[in-house]
Design an enzyme around this catalytic site. Sequence first.
Site: not given
Ligand code: NAD
Length: 521
Positions: A261, A295
């Site tokens: 997502e 998002c």
């Molecule tokens: P992010 O990708 O930075 O982090 C998300 C999660 O990934 C966190 O729990 C983090 O600990 C983990 N993570 C970080 N590095 C990682 C790695 N190398 N391997 C695996 N996991 C890792 O996202 P964010 O800044 O927390 O959230 C914002 C983003 O999320 C925006 O792009 C937004 O559009 C998206 N988002 C999407 C939805 C959806 O339902 N489509 C909902 C909310 C947010």
Amino acid sequence: MLHCGKFKQDTFAGAIGRITPPLVTCDDFVETSRKAKPEEENPMADDKKSEMEAILKRQRDAFTAARPEPMSARRDRIKRAIALLVDHGDDLARAMSADFGNRSHEASMITDITGTIGFGKYCFKHMDKWARPEKRGTRFPLGLLGAKAELRYEPKGVVGILSPWNFPVNLSIGPLMQILAAGNRAMIKPSEFTEKTSELTAELVAKYFAEEEVAVITGSPEVAAAFSSLPFDHLLFTGSTATGRKVMEAAARNLVPVTLELGGKSPVFLGRSANFEQAGERIAMGKMLNAGQICLAPDYMYVPEDKEQTAVDSVRQAAHNMYPTLLDNDDYTSVVTDRHFDRLQSMVADARDKGADVIEVNPANEDFSSTNARKMPLTILRNVSDDMMAMQEEIFGPVLPVKTYKNVDEAIDYVNRNDRPLGLYYFGSDAGEREHVLQRTISGGVTVNDVIMHVSMDDLPFGGVGPSGIGSYHGPEGFKEFSHARSVYTQPKADIAKLAGLKPPFGDTTRKTIAREMKKA
Ligand code: NAD
């Protein structure tokens, strides 16, 4: 326990950054904020990984021993997840506000608590129907001879949930509801940016669930990376497209199926037939909820050239009406960290440098540079160009670029030239134009005459397409996403192979069967 924790919020640097924002791009941002620290400073302790592997093993063993997972056990788990939120919704909302600096209590209760409870109740109500085996057709004439084909939706086993900070409860406990409805166990790794909420979630989950049912693992991006490399039976990741790529790579090593997502730039099409006042209100509300850190937030707005001023005025007026002040207004949420705040400031500075008109919607003329509150007013950008950060990256904050078109096909072509967005919004009463826009574009989902709202329709699947995501949950599709669709065919007593001439030695019956099949459609 190893906790890398939230990145240090250097308020001094943050304050300076607010006055003279450094040019931080999204890639820099991801890189600098996610870069692993040197080993000795921040070891990704082997014992943390072993701890996660041990939990996974215990969950899978318990899952295997309990097969077939009775529906009553699944219902009981959903009830407990709902009870957790009912009993501790206020505590979780307070933790979210502490993590953000300020996050409206009411908004948190609506988006993260009641929204998630509602989804749990929806799963509870429909799960029996979803879990029912489906009769499928058999090849003629096998059915006449007693053959049977059915599809059973069976639990996959242990599902990993990697969730982001922007709706920390909704995006961890929400999917958990459907994962449990499908009969799975779950391990959750919430975001390190909302540390207090993640710690409280871990505490509460341990109170309401046995570890072999649901477990929460907190920690740094290194822990998240190790988490994504575990051999789950399914992995759900919600977060940025950049991290999604890494997660999919890690999952691929174990051939773990993923639901991703992700984010993207969700466009708003304002048609000529739109009610501009109403559209402005709805766009401003969607863009300012959670300070645009959604998002599905309307990322940029495409308006008819001769209606640009009307569109901008209507958004501006709506922002004034909803948020007459911002700095001390508890209804208005802060940007989550100094880093995120600085990125947004850089984005606006970059647009200004490259020729955009910057309209800060600051109804009470407050001085934002003198605080550390990370409150950012709605900032409308006119006269934008494709080389601006604001038109290249997902905005994820209260910045709204406006583009204009003479003919709506220009807007359609623009959207089609760029990554497929998570959401797409059309405002207008012209059904022909609406269908033209929908049929000529591709996006994860659509809301007509509003923004974001399709995600709150529990019965509709929610997900992206291409760079905005893979797979979906919510709706009956979500139950299927977290289930294994197992085909079961039962052969009748009659010797089918012989009757159809499929059994050697081949002869006339075989040739007749082949001839019958070799007809054109
Ligand atoms: P992010 O990708 O930075 O982090 C998300 C999660 O990934 C966190 O729990 C983090 O600990 C983990 N993570 C970080 N590095 C990682 C790695 N190398 N391997 C695996 N996991 C890792 O996202 P964010 O800044 O927390 O959230 C914002 C983003 O999320 C925006 O792009 C937004 O559009 C998206 N988002 C999407 C939805 C959806 O339902 N489509 C909902 C909310 C947010």
